[in-house]
Structures are given as C-alpha cells and as structure tokens.
Design an enzyme around this catalytic site. Structure first.
Site, mmCIF file in Angstrom:
data_model
loop_
_atom_site.group_PDB
_atom_site.id
_atom_site.type_symbol
_atom_site.label_atom_id
_atom_site.label_comp_id
_atom_site.label_asym_id
_atom_site.label_seq_id
_atom_site.Cartn_x
_atom_site.Cartn_y
_atom_site.Cartn_z
ATOM 1 N N GLY A 60 0.822 -1.203 0.000
ATOM 2 C CA GLY A 60 0.000 0.000 0.000
ATOM 3 C C GLY A 60 0.857 1.254 0.000
ATOM 4 O O GLY A 60 2.083 1.188 0.099
ATOM 5 N N GLY A 62 1.104 5.225 1.684
ATOM 6 C CA GLY A 62 0.617 6.196 2.662
ATOM 7 C C GLY A 62 1.160 7.559 2.295
ATOM 8 O O GLY A 62 1.840 7.708 1.275
ATOM 9 N N SER A 63 0.887 8.543 3.125
ATOM 10 C CA SER A 63 1.359 9.888 2.814
ATOM 11 C C SER A 63 2.879 9.989 2.981
ATOM 12 O O SER A 63 3.515 10.863 2.416
ATOM 13 C CB SER A 63 0.668 10.892 3.721
ATOM 14 O OG SER A 63 0.761 10.449 5.038
ATOM 15 N N LYS A 81 8.548 -0.288 5.478
ATOM 16 C CA LYS A 81 8.089 1.066 5.152
ATOM 17 C C LYS A 81 9.227 1.846 4.535
ATOM 18 O O LYS A 81 10.285 2.020 5.146
ATOM 19 C CB LYS A 81 7.607 1.769 6.411
ATOM 20 C CG LYS A 81 6.392 1.097 7.017
ATOM 21 C CD LYS A 81 5.794 1.947 8.098
ATOM 22 C CE LYS A 81 4.324 1.612 8.263
ATOM 23 N NZ LYS A 81 3.597 2.597 9.030
ATOM 24 N N ASP A 181 -3.243 10.132 15.025
ATOM 25 C CA ASP A 181 -3.784 9.783 13.707
ATOM 26 C C ASP A 181 -4.629 8.501 13.805
ATOM 27 O O ASP A 181 -4.502 7.599 12.983
ATOM 28 C CB ASP A 181 -2.645 9.633 12.697
ATOM 29 C CG ASP A 181 -3.130 9.822 11.262
ATOM 30 O OD1 ASP A 181 -4.283 10.272 11.064
ATOM 31 O OD2 ASP A 181 -2.358 9.513 10.331
#
Ligand SMILES: Nc1ncnc2c1ncn2[C@@H]1O[C@H](COP(=O)(O)OP(=O)(O)OP(=O)(O)O)[C@@H](O)[C@H]1O
Length: 409
Positions: A60, A62-63, A81, A181
């Site tokens: 995926g 993410g920002s 990540k 968040d």
C-alpha cells in the site's frame, strides 16, 4: 544484520550508533520490564526481502511513502516502510520526518495491541527503512467498508475494544504517547483477526519540550479533534475524539466523511440522532442491529461521549476500555450476525442466552430504543444458568452507570 536489544525508554538515538545489544529502560502496559529486540538490517537485505522493492510486493501507499511485504531470511513475513520523497502530503502537517518519528516512538515500546517494530536500516546514504510486523488481514477500514465480509457485532465490539486497549497502553506510558492519527486505516488486522494500532508517524511523546510546543496540529480530516487548534491544545483527549469517530464508523459502517450523505461528516449526522434517542437509525443497515437494546444504546452513548465538544468531559481511554469490556461480555463473538445462534439454543434448553438476559433486565421487550427503561428493570425469575445471568447483571449495571450520565455534549 545487527540486533538492538532494548529495555526501552531512554533515547534510542543511541541506537543509531550501536548495533550491539544495549539495555534501556522500558515501561510496558503493566509497567513490567521487558526486553525489546530490534534488528538492524542492511539495506541490501531488505532489497532481497522485497525482490528489489518490486510492484508485486507493494502492500500500500501512505502519505509518507510505500509499504512492501518482505520475507526475511528464515521465512518471517514483515512489512517494510520506505519513505518516498515525492509522496503526496495529503494531511495537514509536515510529515517529512514521519519514518524517523515512528522509529523513535516504536523502538521504545512493544505491545500485542500495536503493530510492533521489528527492525530498521541505518539512516545514512539511503532513507531509513522501517521493518514492522506483517498484518495479513488488511485494515479495519477494509473490514468495515468492503461489502464482501461484513463483521458481526461481537467482532466489531472486539475490534473496538482492542483498539481502545492500544490507545490506553499509549496513554498510560510515562510520559504518555499521543497517537494523533487514530483512524480505521491505521488499525491493522493480524492473522488471528485481532486489531493492532499502527502508523506512529505523527505520534508525540508528551514531555514539555520545545518539539512538543512547536509541532503544529496534525491528523486526518474527519477524525481530527476540533479542540486541537494549536500545539498546546494537544492532549490524550485528542485521541479519544478520533476514537469516538472510529466507533461511529464501526457502528454505522459509514466512512468518517462521505460526500454521498448529507451531512457528509459522520459526527454531524450521528450525534443529533443519538441525542434524540434514535439509536437504531445509526446502525449499519447491512446487518441486523445488536438485538439487546441496552447494547445498542450503550455503544452509541460511548461514541457520543468520546466526541463531546468539551474535552474535559470526554472519558479517558481506560474508561472506554472498561465500558467496551462490559459490552464485549454481553455480545458473543460468534453471534451469527445477531440471529439466534443455533448452538446456544440447543445448549441452553429453551431460548438463547442473549434473550434470557434481556428478559431478566428489560421491561421494554421490543420497545423503542429511546424508551428503554433499564433503571427500573427488575430481576425476574431466576433462570437455570444463573452464573452466566448474574455475571451479565454485573456488566449491565456498570453499563447503566454510563448511560445514566445522560448528557452527551
Ligand atoms: N504492517 C503492515 N502489514 C500489512 N500491511 C500494511 C502494514 N502497514 C501498512 N500496510 C498497508 O499499507 C498501506 C499504507 O500504510 P501506511 O501506514 O503507509 O499509510 P496509511 O495509514 O494508509 O495512510 P497515511 O500514511 O496517509 O495515514 C495500508 O493501508 C495497508 O494496506
């Protein structure tokens, strides 16, 4: 590959220069000391683990960047990540240092309710990569908003409770950590279908330092606490608000902001309905609502309390855990989407346990949610399975305490 063995709490910046085992202080959920093992990887090792960060391994975006599935030597699955310089910053903050921040927070704590850090690469020529536990069942967002596998109430309450426990763990640390968040896309589901809170890119440790005072408010639209407008407004109650939105999402199956509805904001839509006692109106129309009126009311009231505009009147996450634990005991995990569970019917001779509990406690069988008269409910004829019934009564009286504090805002 090196190892960093931490009893974390003191500055992990030392980790950047040491690859040998190192002991640091660590406060776990129960303030017990536990050793955290964090591996230091070579960039090349992680390239190999992800087939050179191939598209097929992409989990995926993410920002902050991209997330890849990796297989370490020995076969362990992990998520890696990788920050991306061109990543779009869609949220209202400077998220440029998110990976370092996530490393800083996660390297000092570990909990079965979190997506824990497994390792990292050094932050030298390349961007630092983070290696975290792999969550094989997607996110809570996927679970709630994909129509293919709509979860039942037992499962929804369990996932809400586990997320609440994750936040309570963070808030109970000394100093507390505020996630900032909380949203369904940041709650990941592990292989045993347990919820784990992830993405600590925005998290802040609550020490009175320059960083805390100078970090601008941040979060995701739709979940962001309206009280949090300047850095000094940050509090653990900021997370409580976002959790309230998440709980409304779990109850209704609606997204936090959905332009297909009027009003688009879940809180503007749900709270007026809860205030006038129209609890059924906010329940996910894809499945039958919980059959117990007290449970229906209680879940809605907990969410409403979390999003109160007066943050001092919001519950702590510890209190939310207590409320949800009570509900979790009342709503079985395998509740067959709230149709009577045939196994229970056979076991308990007569009616299913859930409806027997209702009979004992509620005068208003089949009544409007808003008219549920739990306060005046009387204990009826003792039933065969008294242990189960009386322990439920304990939970139910606790739940009534929450509901009786009637004002939501
Ligand atoms: N530990 C993990 N295991 C499995 N998949 C993961 C893991 N972490 C992230 N993912 C996948 O990668 C996606 C992107 O995750 P990431 O945390 O980077 O961004 P996000 O939370 O979706 O968005 P943002 O960073 O903007 O808040 C997630 O939606 C999820 O599908």
């Amino acid at each position: 590959m090196g190892y960093l063995s931490c009893k974390a709490e003191s500055a992990i910046s030392t980790a950047n220069s040491h690859t040998t085992s190192k002991k640091l202080n660590y406060h776990s959920e129960n303030e017990k000391e536990r050793t955290i093992k964090i591996q230091e990887f070579k960039y090349k090792e992680l390239e190999e683990a992800t087939n050179n960060f191939s598209e097929q391994k992409l989990l995926g975006r993410g920002s902050h960047g991209l997330v890849y599935k990796g297989v370490l030597h020995g076969g362990r699955l992990v998520a890696i990540k990788k920050p991306s310089r061109t990543a779009q910053r869609v949220l209202i903050s400077d998220r440029s240092n998110e990976v370092d921040n996530e490393f800083d927070i996660l390297s000092k704590l570990q909990s079965p309710r979190l997506v824990n850090l497994v390792g990292f690469t050094k932050n030298d020529s390349q961007d630092r990569l983070l290696v975290v536990e792999f969550m094989s069942n997607g996110t809570l967002y996927d679970v709630l908003h994909s129509n293919s596998r709509v979860p039942n109430w037992g499962r929804r309450i369990k996932l809400a409770l586990q997320t609440a426990k994750a936040l309570d763990t963070l808030h109970s640390l000394n100093p507390p950590v505020i996630h900032r968040d909380v949203k369904s896309a940041n709650v990941l589901i592990d292989r045993s279908f347990n919820a784990r809170l992830g993405d600590f890119g925005l998290a802040l440790r609550c020490v009175d330092d320059y960083r805390l005072r100078s970090t601008p408010p941040a979060g995701t639209m739709g979940y962001l606490d309206p009280c949090y407008v300047t850095p000094d407004n940050l509090s653990t109650k900021t997370d409580v608000f976002s959790f309230g939105i998440l709980l409304l999402e779990i109850i209704s199956g609606r997204k936090a902001i959905d332009l297909g509805y009027s009003p688009p904001s879940i809180v503007d839509w749900a709270i007026p309905l809860i205030k006038i006692g129209k609890f059924l109106a906010i329940y996910d129309p894809r499945i039958m609502p919980p059959r117990d009126a007290l449970v229906r009311k209680q879940l809605a009231v907990i969410a409403a309390k979390c999003v109160r505009s007066n943050r001092d009147r919001r519950p702590t996450m510890k209190e939310v855990v207590e409320y949800l634990s009570g509900l979790h005991k009342l709503v079985p995990l395998h509740s067959w989407n709230n149709f009577a569970n045939p196994c229970l019917m056979v076991e308990t001779v007569g009616r299913p346990v859930e409806s027997r509990v209702l009979q004992v406690n509620s005068k208003g069988k089949g009544s409007e949610d808003g008219k549920f008269d739990g306060e005046n409910a009387k204990v009826g004829t003792p039933l065969k399975d008294s242990r189960r019934v009386y322990s439920d009564l304990g939970y139910r009286s606790k739940l009534m305490d929450v509901i009786n504090e009637s004002e939501f805002h």
